[in-house]
Scaffold this motif. Structure first.
Motif, PDB file in Angstrom:
ATOM      1  N   ASP A  72       0.851  -1.197   0.000  1.00 54.01           N
ATOM      2  CA  ASP A  72       0.000   0.000   0.000  1.00 54.01           C
ATOM      3  C   ASP A  72       0.887   1.248   0.000  1.00 54.01           C
ATOM      4  O   ASP A  72       1.462   1.617   1.012  1.00 54.01           O
ATOM      5  N   LEU A  73       0.994   1.861  -1.163  1.00 56.79           N
ATOM      6  CA  LEU A  73       1.961   2.950  -1.317  1.00 56.79           C
ATOM      7  C   LEU A  73       1.566   4.202  -0.555  1.00 56.79           C
ATOM      8  O   LEU A  73       2.399   5.064  -0.290  1.00 56.79           O
ATOM      9  N   ILE A  74       0.262   4.322  -0.205  1.00 57.01           N
ATOM     10  CA  ILE A  74      -0.121   5.467   0.637  1.00 57.01           C
ATOM     11  C   ILE A  74       0.609   5.361   1.974  1.00 57.01           C
ATOM     12  O   ILE A  74       1.035   6.362   2.550  1.00 57.01           O
ATOM     13  N   LEU A  75       0.769   4.098   2.449  1.00 55.34           N
ATOM     14  CA  LEU A  75       1.471   3.921   3.722  1.00 55.34           C
ATOM     15  C   LEU A  75       2.941   4.315   3.590  1.00 55.34           C
ATOM     16  O   LEU A  75       3.515   4.913   4.490  1.00 55.34           O
ATOM     17  N   HIS A  76       3.531   4.011   2.447  1.00 54.58           N
ATOM     18  CA  HIS A  76       4.931   4.406   2.241  1.00 54.58           C
ATOM     19  C   HIS A  76       5.093   5.915   2.347  1.00 54.58           C
ATOM     20  O   HIS A  76       6.099   6.419   2.844  1.00 54.58           O
ATOM     21  N   TRP A  77       4.056   6.618   1.855  1.00 54.56           N
ATOM     22  CA  TRP A  77       4.118   8.085   1.872  1.00 54.56           C
ATOM     23  C   TRP A  77       4.319   8.630   3.283  1.00 54.56           C
ATOM     24  O   TRP A  77       4.969   9.666   3.477  1.00 54.56           O
ATOM     25  N   ALA A  78       3.796   7.897   4.290  1.00 52.44           N
ATOM     26  CA  ALA A  78       3.862   8.406   5.664  1.00 52.44           C
ATOM     27  C   ALA A  78       5.296   8.671   6.098  1.00 52.44           C
ATOM     28  O   ALA A  78       5.541   9.545   6.922  1.00 52.44           O
ATOM     29  N   TRP A  79       6.235   7.910   5.545  1.00 54.04           N
ATOM     30  CA  TRP A  79       7.640   8.115   5.932  1.00 54.04           C
ATOM     31  C   TRP A  79       8.370   9.044   4.978  1.00 54.04           C
ATOM     32  O   TRP A  79       9.493   9.412   5.218  1.00 54.04           O
ATOM     33  N   LYS A  80       7.736   9.356   3.846  1.00 58.77           N
ATOM     34  CA  LYS A  80       8.355  10.284   2.880  1.00 58.77           C
ATOM     35  C   LYS A  80       7.312  11.291   2.447  1.00 58.77           C
ATOM     36  O   LYS A  80       6.975  11.382   1.270  1.00 58.77           O
ATOM     37  N   PRO A  81       6.747  12.037   3.379  1.00 57.34           N
ATOM     38  CA  PRO A  81       5.600  12.874   3.015  1.00 57.34           C
ATOM     39  C   PRO A  81       5.982  14.104   2.181  1.00 57.34           C
ATOM     40  O   PRO A  81       5.137  14.635   1.477  1.00 57.34           O
ATOM     41  N   GLY A  82       7.242  14.532   2.280  1.00 57.87           N
ATOM     42  CA  GLY A  82       7.673  15.672   1.478  1.00 57.87           C
ATOM     43  C   GLY A  82       6.979  16.961   1.893  1.00 57.87           C
ATOM     44  O   GLY A  82       6.189  17.003   2.838  1.00 57.87           O
ATOM     45  N   GLY A  83       7.288  18.007   1.142  1.00 59.41           N
ATOM     46  CA  GLY A  83       6.606  19.290   1.341  1.00 59.41           C
ATOM     47  C   GLY A  83       6.749  19.856   2.737  1.00 59.41           C
ATOM     48  O   GLY A  83       5.904  20.631   3.188  1.00 59.41           O
ATOM     49  N   GLY A  84       7.804  19.489   3.438  1.00 57.72           N
ATOM     50  CA  GLY A  84       8.006  20.048   4.769  1.00 57.72           C
ATOM     51  C   GLY A  84       7.172  19.375   5.845  1.00 57.72           C
ATOM     52  O   GLY A  84       7.159  19.820   6.993  1.00 57.72           O
ATOM     53  N   ARG A  85       6.436  18.315   5.486  1.00 50.47           N
ATOM     54  CA  ARG A  85       5.619  17.632   6.496  1.00 50.47           C
ATOM     55  C   ARG A  85       6.503  16.749   7.376  1.00 50.47           C
ATOM     56  O   ARG A  85       7.499  16.195   6.907  1.00 50.47           O
ATOM     57  N   GLU A  86       6.067  16.574   8.613  1.00 50.43           N
ATOM     58  CA  GLU A  86       6.820  15.718   9.522  1.00 50.43           C
ATOM     59  C   GLU A  86       6.529  14.261   9.197  1.00 50.43           C
ATOM     60  O   GLU A  86       5.369  13.857   9.181  1.00 50.43           O
ATOM     61  N   PRO A  87       7.548  13.448   8.923  1.00 50.59           N
ATOM     62  CA  PRO A  87       7.282  12.042   8.614  1.00 50.59           C
ATOM     63  C   PRO A  87       6.877  11.260   9.856  1.00 50.59           C
ATOM     64  O   PRO A  87       7.149  11.680  10.979  1.00 50.59           O
ATOM     65  N   ALA A  88       6.266  10.113   9.630  1.00 52.48           N
ATOM     66  CA  ALA A  88       5.992   9.191  10.737  1.00 52.48           C
ATOM     67  C   ALA A  88       7.322   8.751  11.325  1.00 52.48           C
ATOM     68  O   ALA A  88       8.346   8.740  10.643  1.00 52.48           O
TER      69      ALA A  88
END
Lengths: 153, 202, 753
Positions: free
Chosen positions: B162-178
Motif C-alpha cells: 500500500d503505497l499510501i502507507l509508504h508516503w507516511a515516511w516520505k511525506p515531502g513538502g516540509g511535512r513531519e514524517p511518521a
C-alpha cells in the motif's frame, strides 16, 4: 508527448513533471482552466480526465497516460450548452468569473456520479472550489437546478 | 442518494508496486519484546501522517501541521463518503492525483495535495485510529474481523504494497514524517506478531 | 465655489467626431493637443473626442471605461448607453477603450469628503462638487470607491441619447422627414412608414452632422433595460463557457513567460543572489535582477511553470525594509500611538462633552484590534508588456491605467502618447489592482528584451507576499450608559496612514493633511449620541498598505457597531430598538426597520445556543444593515441565516445589486472568521489559501437581500455590503454564547463549523 484535449490530439515537448494546467495554458493556449493557487486549494484549474474531475495543477502531464482531457471549452455540445452551464447562466452565478470554469467542471463531474444529490452532498462537493467574490448562494441554487433538469432527462 | 457509476471509479490499484521491504519474521520474541514493539507501532499509528486518514466512522480526514495550529478536519468540507474515496462528493483523486513516474518529485511542493502511485483514499471504518488509545488500536489491529482478515505476514505485506502507507515516511513538502522507518515498522509488526500480538493493559 | 460646481457638472459635454467609416460620440476634449500621428489605434478625427459610442458600417461599439473586476461594471456601463441608444448591448462590440483623461472618475474622491454621506445640505454638496474636480485635475481614470455607477449614470446615458438623436437627424435628412417623426428600435431608425434603417448604414452621414446635443434623458419609467428584474450580465455566458479572456489568458506570437521573487520586505533592496541552480533548469531563457517596483530576481522562460520552478531555486539575500519585522512589534507601535496627543491625526466627530461625561462614575472600556488582510483575488497579478523602439504596449487588468501609462513612459523614456495600456477584465481585485508593482517589474523585464512580449505572472505565494494589505489597526473605546440608554460613545483608532503611501507609490506626489481612512466608517455614522467622539491617531508607516474592499469602513464598521452593541447591552436595551432610537437619518432608520421586519427580529436571543446580531454601517453613501443568525454547535459556530437591507437610491441591475451585496457579506465574513496576515521577518506568514482560507460554500448562510430606493441620487454597491457583516456576526455570537469577540479573525477565539 501526446495528449488528447477536447477530442483533439496534441503533441507537446515538455518535461513530464509539468502540471497539466501549464501544458494547457502556456503550450496549447487553452485558457479556460485557471491558475489560482498551484496547490489544490482553489480548484480554478479543474478539468475532467476520462470524465472525472481533476485539479490540473496537481496532475503531472507525464502521469496522464491515455487519459482524455476535457476542459470547460469542451464541455458543451456543439449546438447546446451543458445543463450545468445553462443553470449557471440562468442563475447569473458569475461575478468576476475566474473560478467559474472550475466550479462548473466540478459540478458537472459531481452530478455525473451523483445525479440526485442532497443539500449536504452539494455542500460537500462544491466546497473545494474557492470563490473570492462570494457567489456561493447562486452556485448552490444552480447545482440544484441542474440536478433537477438532469432528472427530467 | 444514488450513485450511478461508483464501481467505475473504484479504479484498481494496478500500478507497478516496488517491493521495498524485507519481510523476515524473527524466530522468537518474548511478550515484553512484543509490547516494546507495539509501543513503537502505536507511535506510528497515532502519528498524524497515519491517524489523520484512519478516522473510523467519520468520513472526514484530518489535517495537522504547523500551519493549522491544531489538528482539525480536512479543509474544504472534504468527506470521503461511504465509498471512502469521495465518490459521493469530491473524489480524493481529484486533488490527490496519481503520480506514477519520477517518485522523487511527487511531493516537493509545500501544502500541495500529497500524491502516490495509486489512488488516494480513507482507511476502512474498522481501522479507527484517530484519537484512539493504544489499547483500542492494538485490539483492532490484531482482530482479523477488523483488520481485513490479516495475519502477521499479511499485515507486513499490506505495508509493503500500500503505497499510501509508504508516503507516511516520505511525506515531502516540509511535512513531519511518521517516526522510525517503513522497514523498522514492518520489523516491529513481525516482532509483535511473533510475540503473539500482546496488547498493553487498560 | 458655485462656479467650480458648474464646471464640474458640465464636464461631460457630449460631442461627435468623424472617424474612418463612421462616427464617434463622446466627451469633448477642450484644448486637447492635436492628434498624434503615432496613435495608430485611433482613426483620423477620432482624437477630437474621447468616445463612448463608435458607429461604423461594421458595427456599433460601446466604450466602457471603468474596469471590470467582477462587479459587473462593463455590463452596466453598456446598458446605460444602450438604454438611450435603443440597442441591445449583446448586439454590440464592447471595448474598455484606451485610457484617456476624459474618462476621469469624478466620484471616486467623494468618500474622502469631510462631510458625512447622510448630510445633503447645500454646503455639503458644494464641498463635494469641489472634490469632483480634483480627479479631473489629476486625470484620475480610476475604478474604485463604488463609484462607477454614480459617476457614469448620466454621462453614458447622455452619450447614448446624443448618438441616437444624431442618427435620427441623419435619417431625417436622408428621408426628408422631420426628426420628430422618427423613432428608434434595436439599432435602427424607424421611419413613419415603418422602414428600418440600421445605425451602421447611417454612420457616415451622421459623421457629417453637428451632433444633436439638446437631448432629454428618458424617464426611468420608460426604461427598457435598466431596473428590470430580468436584466442579465452581458459577460455571463462567456464566463460560463471559458470564452472570457482575462489579462492572464492573453497570448502573443513569440511571447515568453516570466515570474519573479521579490523582497518579502517591501521596499527593501536585493543584496545578492545565487541563480546557479536555476540557470540550467528546463525552459529557462534568462535570469535578471529587477529593481522597479520591488527589488527581486526574475526568470524568463518558455512556460510560466518553468519560470516559477526556477524562481524557487534562486537563493536571494535581502536587505531589510524600513519597518518592524513582526506583527508583535507592529501591534506594539499601533498601541503606542492610540490616544497619544502627539499622533493625533483628526477628530471629525466631537459632540456633547465626552471628557466631562467620562470624568464621573463607572466607565465601560474595551480594546479592539484588526489584522492586515490580503486582497487575494483569484487571478494573481500579471501583465504582458511588449517594448519596441516605437511604442510600449501593456495588457493588464487594472483599476489605474493612467498611473501605469505615466510610469511606463517614465521608465521607458518614451512619450506617454506612445504607451498603450490595454485594460483587461479582472479575475477579482478587491482593491489589489489599485497597485502596479507587477507592471513596473514587467516593464523593466520587457525593456531588456525589446521586441519580445513578456507575460509576467506572480505565483500565488508572490502575490500574497506583496499584497499591500488592508491596514492593521487598534481601537480603544470608552462609553457610558444612562437610564437604559447609550449616553457616551468615545472611540480612538490608531492606524498607519493608507492613502498618502498609496498615492505616493503611484504618482510620486505627497498628499498633505490627515488620512481620512483611519476613521472612515466610524466618525460618519448617522447616530445622535449625547456625548459622541471619534478620533483618529496616526501610527508610523509600517507595512505598505492599500485600499481593500470598503477601505476604512472594513475595520471601522466593525469597531463602531460592535462597541455600540456592547454599550446597548450595558444599557439593557434591545440592539435594534436602541439603534433605531439613536439613528437620526430617516433612510437609515428605514433600512434598520426593514432588516428587523425581514428577519422577524424579536430580540437577540433565539433560544439555547442560538442568537442573532444586527449591525449597521453607512459607507459610500449607502446605509446598510445586516442581521446574522448563528447556532453554537458541538463543532463550533454555524451561520444559519443572514439578511441584508441597503438603500442605494436607484437600482439599475437588480440581480447584480443583490449579488454584490451578498458577495460583500461573504467576502467580509471570510476574513472575519478565518483570515489574517501575520508578519515574521518582514513578510507575511500566510502565502497561499491553505493558510488564508476564506469562506467555503458549506459555511455560507442562507442569505436574503432587500434593496430600498429612498436615498437621493444613485450609489454604487460593490463595497457597502462588506462593513456590517463582521459586527453582525460578532454580535450574534455574543447573543448565542455570551462571548464578546473584539479581535479579527474570530477563529482565534472561537471555533467555527
Amino acid at each position: 508527448m501526446r495528449l488528447t484535449v477536447n477530442g483533439t490530439e496534441h503533441e507537446v515537448d515538455v518535461e513530464p513533471d509539468m502540471p497539466l494546467l501549464w501544458v494547457l495554458r502556456d503550450e496549447l493556449n487553452i485558457t479556460g482552466p485557471k491558475y489560482g493557487c498551484g496547490i489544490a486549494q482553489c480548484g480554478a484549474c479543474t478539468v475532467h480526465v476520462d470524465g472525472l474531475a481533476v485539479r490540473a495543477c496537481q496532475l503531472a502531464v507525464g502521469d496522464l497516460a491515455d487519459g482524455a482531457v476535457t476542459t470547460i471549452e469542451g464541455l458543451a455540445q456543439p449546438d447546446s450548452l451543458h445543463v450545468v452551464q445553462q443553470a449557471w447562466i440562468d442563475h447569473q452565478v458569475a461575478q468576476c468569473g475566474y473560478c467559474q470554469s472550475g466550479q462548473i467542471m466540478q459540478a458537472a463531474a459531481f452530478l455525473d456520479l451523483n445525479p440526485e444529490p442532497t443539500d449536504e452532498e452539494i455542500d460537500a462537493a462544491m466546497s473545494a472550489i474557492l470563490c473570492r467574490c462570494g457567489t456561493y448562494p447562486r452556485i448552490r441554487a444552480a447545482v440544484h437546478a441542474a440536478a433537477a433538469k438532469l432528472q427530467e432527462g | 442518494m444514488k450513485l450511478k457509476v461508483l464501481a467505475a471509479c473504484l479504479l484498481a490499484a494496478s500500478s507497478p508496486v516496488l517491493a521495498e521491504v524485507d519481510i523476515t519474521p524473527p524466530t522468537s520474541a518474548t511478550p515484553a519484546e512484543g509490547l516494546e514493539a507495539w509501543s513503537r507501532i502505536y507511535e506510528v499509528a497515532s502519528h498524524p501522517r497515519c491517524a489523520n486518514c484512519h478516522t473510523g466512522a467519520s468520513d472526514r480526514p484530518m489535517w495537522s501541521g504547523p500551519s493549522y495550529g491544531k489538528t482539525r478536519p480536512h479543509g474544504m468540507n472534504i468527506r470521503a463518503g461511504e465509498s471512502r474515496i469521495g465518490a459521493e462528493h469530491v473524489l480524493c483523486s481529484t486533488c490527490h492525483t496519481t503520480k506514477s513516474d519520477d517518485w522523487a518529485k511527487a511531493n516537493t511542493t509545500s501544502h500541495a495535495a500529497p500524491r502516490v502511485a495509486m489512488d488516494w483514499q480513507l482507511a476502512p471504518v474498522e481501522a479507527d485510529w484517530f484519537g484512539r488509545t493504544s489499547v483500542e488500536i492494538c485490539e483492532q489491529l490484531r482482530d482479523p474481523e477488523r483488520n481485513g482478515d490479516r495475519d502477521m505476514l499479511a499485515l507486513a505485506e499490506h505495508l509493503d504494497h500500500d503505497l499510501i502507507l509508504h508516503w507516511a515516511w516520505k511525506p515531502g513538502g516540509g511535512r513531519e514524517p511518521a517516526p522510525y522507518s517503513l522497514q523498522a515498522h514492518v520489523n516491529d509488526i513481525l516482532i509483535w506478531g511473533t510475540a503473539g500480538f500482546p496488547c498493553p493493559e487498560n | 465655489m458655485a462656479s467650480v460646481g458648474k464646471i464640474a457638472r458640465r464636464t461631460f459635454l457630449i460631442g461627435s467626431a468623424a472617424i474612418a467609416g463612421g462616427v464617434a460620440f463622446g466627451a469633448y476634449m477642450v484644448n486637447r493637443p492635436i492628434a498624434n500621428p503615432l496613435l495608430e489605434d485611433l482613426a483620423e478625427g477620432e482624437a477630437a473626442i474621447t468616445p463612448f459610442v463608435k458607429i461604423t458600417r461594421d458595427g456599433v461599439t460601446l466604450i466602457t471605461p471603468r474596469a471590470d473586476k467582477g462587479q459587473g461594471s462593463y455590463s452596466i456601463q453598456a446598458y446605460l448607453i444602450a438604454e438611450e441608444l435603443d440597442m441591445d448591448p449583446k448586439d454590440t462590440i464592447r471595448d474598455p477603450g484606451l485610457p484617456g483623461p476624459a474618462y476621469y472618475n469624478a466620484e471616486v474622491m467623494a468618500e474622502g469628503s469631510p462631510l458625512p454621506a447622510y448630510d445633503d445640505s447645500a454646503t455639503a454638496e458644494t464641498i463635494r462638487s469641489v472634490l469632483r474636480v480634483v480627479p479631473k485635475l489629476f486625470a484620475l481614470q480610476m475604478t474604485g470607491g463604488s463609484s462607477t455607477v454614480p459617476d457614469m449614470y448620466e454621462k453614458l446615458r447622455h452619450a447614448g441619447a446624443v448618438a441616437r438623436e444624431t442618427l435620427k437627424q441623419a435619417a431625417a435628412n436622408r428621408t426628408g422627414t422631420p426628426r420628430s417623426a422618427l423613432r428608434t428600435e434595436d439599432g435602427h431608425v424607424i421611419t413613419a412608414d415603418g422602414t428600418a434603417i440600421a445605425y451602421t448604414e447611417l454612420a457616415a452621414e451622421a459623421a457629417a452632422l453637428e451632433p444633436i446635443t439638446d437631448v432629454t434623458l428618458r424617464d426611468p419609467k420608460d426604461w427598457r433595460y435598466l431596473g428590470k428584474p430580468g436584466l442579465t450580465r452581458i459577460d455571463m455566458e462567456p464566463k460560463c463557457t471559458g470564452a472570457e479572456k482575462y489579462g492572464i489568458d492573453l497570448a502573443f506570437d513569440g511571447m515568453l513567460f516570466a515570474s519573479i521573487c521579490a523582497n518579502p520586505g517591501i521596499g527593501g533592496a536585493l543584496e545578492r543572489y545565487d541563480a546557479s541552480a536555476a540557470e540550467t533548469m528546463p525552459g529557462v531563457r534568462k535570469i535578471m535582477a529587477v529593481k522597479a517596483g520591488n527589488a527581486g530576481v526574475a526568470v524568463i522562460a518558455t512556460n510560466t511553470w518553468y519560470a516559477i520552478q526556477a524562481v524557487n531555486a534562486i537563493d536571494c539575500t535581502w536587505v531589510a525594509p524600513a519597518y518592524p519585522a513582526s506583527s508583535a512589534e507592529i501591534f506594539d507601535a499601533l498601541e503606542a500611538a492610540v490616544d497619544d496627543p502627539e499622533t493625533l491625526d483628526h477628530r471629525q466627530r466631537d459632540e456633547g462633552d465626552v471628557e466631562a461625561a467620562l470624568a464621573e462614575g463607572a466607565v465601560f472600556e474595551a480594546q479592539y484590534r484588526i489584522p492586515y488582510l490580503a486582497h487575494a483575488p483569484m487571478e494573481p497579478m500579471n501583465a504582458i508588456v511588449r517594448v519596441t523602439d516605437a511604442r510600449v504596449d501593456i495588457w493588464t487588468g487594472t483599476q489605474i491605467p493612467l498611473f501605469i501609462k505615466t510610469r511606463a513612459a517614465a521608465m521607458s523614456g518614451m512619450e506617454a502618447e506612445r504607451v498603450f495600456v490595454h485594460v483587461q477584465p479582472m479575475g477579482g481585485s478587491f482593491g489589489h489592482k489599485l497597485e502596479m508593482t507587477h507592471v513596473e517589474q514587467a516593464v523593466e523585464i520587457a525593456l531588456s528584451m525589446k521586441g519580445t512580449p513578456i507575460k509576467l505572472t506572480w505565483s500565488r505565494e508572490e502575490d500574497m507576499t506583496h499584497d499591500y494589505p488592508r491596514p492593521a489597526s487598534v481601537m480603544h473605546g470608552r462609553g457610558k450608559v444612562k437610564d437604559g440608554k447609550v449616553d457616551t460613545f468615545d472611540i480612538s483608532v490608531s492606524q498607519s496612514a493608507m492613502a498618502p503611501g498609496w498615492f505616493g507609490r503611484l504618482s510620486g506626489l505627497t498628499i498633505p493633511g490627515p488620512d481620512a481612512t483611519i476613521t472612515t466608517g466610524s466618525w460618519d455614522q448617522p447616530f445622535a449620541i449625547p456625548n459622541y467622539r471619534v478620533t483618529g491617531y496616526r501610527a508610523p508607516d509600517m507595512v505598505p498598505v492599500s485600499s481593500w474592499r470598503s477601505v476604512g469602513a472594513s475595520g471601522n464598521g466593525f469597531y463602531h457597531d460592535t462597541f455600540l452593541d456592547e454599550l446597548i447591552h450595558q444599557a439593557g436595551a434591545d440592539p435594534l430598538e436602541e439603534r433605531l432610537r439613536l439613528c437620526m437619518h430617516a433612510p437609515s432608520r428605514k433600512v434598520l426597520e426593514t432588516v428587523g421586519a425581514l428577519s422577524n427580529w424579536d430580540g437577540p436571543s433565539m433560544g439555547e445556543n442560538r442568537g442573532r446580531g444586527v449591525a449597521f454601517c453607512m459607507s459610500f453613501g449607502v446605509p446598510t444593515a445586516q442581521v446574522i443568525e448563528v447556532t453554537n454547535t458541538e463543532l463550533g459556530i454555524r451561520l444559519d441565516k443572514a439578511y441584508i437591507v441597503a438603500d442605494i437610491g436607484r437600482v439599475l441591475d437588480p440581480r447584480n445589486v443583490e449579488a454584490q451585496l451578498f458577495g460583500g457579506l461573504i467576502y467580509a465574513l471570510s476574513h472575519a472568521i478565518n483570515s489574517e496576515l501575520t508578519y515574521e521577518d518582514y513578510g507575511p506568514v500566510q502565502t497561499n489559501y491553505h493558510a488564508y482560507e476564506g469562506l467555503r460554500l458549506y459555511q455560507t448562510p442562507q442569505i436574503e437581500v432587500q434593496v430600498l430606493e429612498e436615498m437621493p441620487g444613485i450609489r454604487g454597491v460593490g463595497e457597502p455590503g462588506v462593513p456590517p457583516a463582521a459586527p453582525a456576526l460578532g454580535n450574534a455570537i455574543f447573543a448565542a454564547t455570551g462571548q464578546r469577540i473584539r479581535e479579527m479573525p474570530f477563529n482565534k477565539h472561537i471555533d467555527f463549523v
